[in-house]
Design a protein around this motif. Sequence first.
Motif, PDB file in Angstrom:
ATOM      1  N   ALA A  93       1.030  -1.224   0.109  1.00 30.06           N
ATOM      2  CA  ALA A  93       0.024  -0.073  -0.008  1.00 30.06           C
ATOM      3  C   ALA A  93       0.910   1.097  -0.002  1.00 30.06           C
ATOM      4  O   ALA A  93       0.588   2.172  -0.746  1.00 30.06           O
ATOM      5  N   VAL A  94       1.911   1.284   0.922  1.00 27.34           N
ATOM      6  CA  VAL A  94       2.620   2.500   0.866  1.00 27.34           C
ATOM      7  C   VAL A  94       3.661   2.503  -0.572  1.00 27.34           C
ATOM      8  O   VAL A  94       3.697   3.655  -0.897  1.00 27.34           O
ATOM      9  N   ALA A  97       1.283   4.226  -2.959  1.00 28.12           N
ATOM     10  CA  ALA A  97       0.930   5.515  -2.580  1.00 28.12           C
ATOM     11  C   ALA A  97       2.202   6.331  -2.849  1.00 28.12           C
ATOM     12  O   ALA A  97       1.979   7.478  -3.300  1.00 28.12           O
ATOM     13  N   ASP A  98       3.372   6.006  -2.515  1.00 22.12           N
ATOM     14  CA  ASP A  98       4.766   6.633  -2.329  1.00 22.12           C
ATOM     15  C   ASP A  98       5.687   6.172  -3.143  1.00 22.12           C
ATOM     16  O   ASP A  98       6.513   5.542  -2.276  1.00 22.12           O
ATOM     17  N   TYR A 126       4.728   6.139   7.409  1.00 17.71           N
ATOM     18  CA  TYR A 126       3.398   5.793   7.041  1.00 17.71           C
ATOM     19  C   TYR A 126       2.581   5.153   8.004  1.00 17.71           C
ATOM     20  O   TYR A 126       3.372   4.145   8.580  1.00 17.71           O
ATOM     21  N   ALA A 134      -5.899   0.447   4.448  1.00 14.79           N
ATOM     22  CA  ALA A 134      -5.984   1.981   3.656  1.00 14.79           C
ATOM     23  C   ALA A 134      -4.812   2.834   4.850  1.00 14.79           C
ATOM     24  O   ALA A 134      -4.637   2.661   5.817  1.00 14.79           O
ATOM     25  N   ILE A 135      -4.289   3.759   4.162  1.00 14.74           N
ATOM     26  CA  ILE A 135      -3.147   4.645   4.654  1.00 14.74           C
ATOM     27  C   ILE A 135      -4.106   5.807   5.282  1.00 14.74           C
ATOM     28  O   ILE A 135      -4.859   6.509   4.953  1.00 14.74           O
ATOM     29  N   HIS A 138       0.845  10.034   6.796  1.00 17.20           N
ATOM     30  CA  HIS A 138       2.173  10.068   7.281  1.00 17.20           C
ATOM     31  C   HIS A 138       2.677  11.528   7.819  1.00 17.20           C
ATOM     32  O   HIS A 138       1.855  12.529   7.522  1.00 17.20           O
TER      33      HIS A 138
END
Length: 441
Positions: A93-94, A97-98, A126, A134-135, A138
């Motif tokens: 997930a991280v 996202a990034d 994060y 789900a994030i 951060h």
Amino acid sequence: MSDAVLDPPGLTEPVVVRVPRPRARKRRTRRPVRKGVLLAHRWSSLVLGMILVVVCTTGASLVYAPELLKATNSDLFASTTAEPVGFAAAFDAVRAADPGFATTYASEKDGVYVLFSDDPTSNEAYYVDAGTGAINGHGDIYGGVIGFLVNVHDCGLTCEAYPGYLPWLEEASPLAGFGATADMTWGGMVLAGTGLLLLVLAISGIALWWPGIGKWRHGFRVRLGRGRFARDYDLHNVIGIVAAPALLIWALTGMNFEIPAVADLWYSATGGTAVADDAYDMEPSGKAGPDITLAAAAAAATAVFPGSVITAVTLPADTDGHYGFTLLDRGPDGSKADLWAHSPTYHGNRSVGVDAHDATDVKVMSGTPSSVSNEVIDQWAQPMLHYGVSVNPWWRSLWFLFGLTPLLLMITGVSTWLFRRGTTRRKNQARAARAAAQSQA
């Protein structure tokens, strides 16, 4: 006694009257050893006490840091009660996202995965809801006042990732060339010296407090109606003797963080075994082929301690590396303690490594002490005895109160010292005035 001769009128012989002679006051003199202890206690506290008070007071302020961090970052620590999605899903997930955020370490606490940056100069992380994947967001939760207090108390302002970092304090100190204090920085020297000072003051304070077997109760009295000096003198003694056990423990555990020789002395005195230098390293298996999956490595780690739960993961740093796992092992009867239970992002009591290419190559790195001596210094010293994160906030109030005692001891100690200085100054002035008057007469 002296004789006075009276010759009153009407009597043929003088009358001899016995007049009592004034008793000379005994001047109390301190034994040389006790006087030396007193001078060492007084002047070391006056000269270096402010540094000690800063370190101890910041430590007391950090007692409730876990709760404060969660309260001020509630959005990052939000979680659901669903079944955890797993560390692999959190990493994915991280990364999605990034992609530019490099992370190989993640921990799980209270339903939240925390994935930290690989950059040693950053506390950026994060936060992922373990129930949904789900994030939450951060950021750097240590970027404010709490981070500064951590840098003062834990690092001596040498941790670059925290506010207040001073590069010159990270340079090698004059003690870095000795075996017992190898690689000690200026910041480390300040913290080690503070621990040593606290140890000296606690031991000397106990020696000075002791009123004798027959008068031991006097050591716990506070004379509130006898003036400022008597009150503050008694408060200093009572606060010091009550807090002495806690101060001794903090002095020794604090020195242990900075001076490796302290642990060696402990092992020698209590029959423990020094932790090997390569305890947290693994020799590569030498096997070729792709890395085993995180799930396969995790299964191999938990198999060593059946029933344990993985609480933190470190991914292999390179192709010849290994997975690192922190586990919470409650034991067959569920009685084993989680000594980091109230830490904000970390907990567990076992550490296991698994080769990146061979799931059968497993190494227990920590968590199985060979003796009571090792149990105390390797397992209990840091989380329980020094930080207090093993117990709930109510019990931790004792750590907070005792952590403030150096500040109270400084206030009462300076008060009595100033009173004595004032008394001595007035006596000297009166003596000088009498001498001047006699010379004029």
